[in-house]
Design a protein around this motif. Structure first.
Motif: not given
Length: 130
Positions: A63-66, A84-94, A116-118, A122-125
């Motif tokens: 909850k603190d993260k997102l 940016g955080d969502i794109g990063e963690v989705a792209g890393e698969g973490s 899809l999430l990445v 990115e597009k929305t940002a």
């Protein structure tokens, strides 16, 4: 008599300040509130992410993260950073974390869902920056 003459202008100024403040508050929240989440992205977020990243979730760390249900409450700058955080963690698969996936392997993002999430984040940002 002079006091009565001053009350109306002071009241008028107070109303104007309150009105202007409400416009500024509404403008900043509507910017974030206008974030477009297409149905396919919403489906992935609902099925794979929302269980941990909502106000009712058990994990304070998640909850603190997102908080997905509070994205619309973020300022434009914070929303862009979260995207940016969502794109990063989705792209890393973490996300979801491995420890969680041991208990619920069905929550693992597929490569298509990651992309899809990445792409969406990115597009929305980018759209918000322009």
């Amino acid at each position: 008599m002079k006091t009565k003459n001053l009350l109306f202008p002071i009241a008028l100024i107070a109303v104007a300040v309150i009105f202007q403040s409400s416009i500024l508050i509404n403008d900043s929240s509507s910017i974030a509130g206008d974030v477009n989440i297409p149905e396919d992205v919403k489906s992935v977020l609902d099925n794979k992410c929302n269980g941990c990243h909502n106000m009712e979730a058990k994990s304070d760390k998640a909850k603190d993260k997102l908080l997905l249900d509070k994205l619309g409450d973020l300022s434009k700058a914070k929303l862009i950073a979260k995207l940016g955080d969502i794109g990063e963690v989705a792209g890393e698969g973490s996300m979801p974390p491995e420890k969680f996936l041991e208990q619920k392997p069905e929550k693992k993002l597929t490569e298509d869902e990651q992309k899809l999430l990445v792409d969406w984040a990115e597009k929305t940002a980018d759209e918000m920056l322009n």
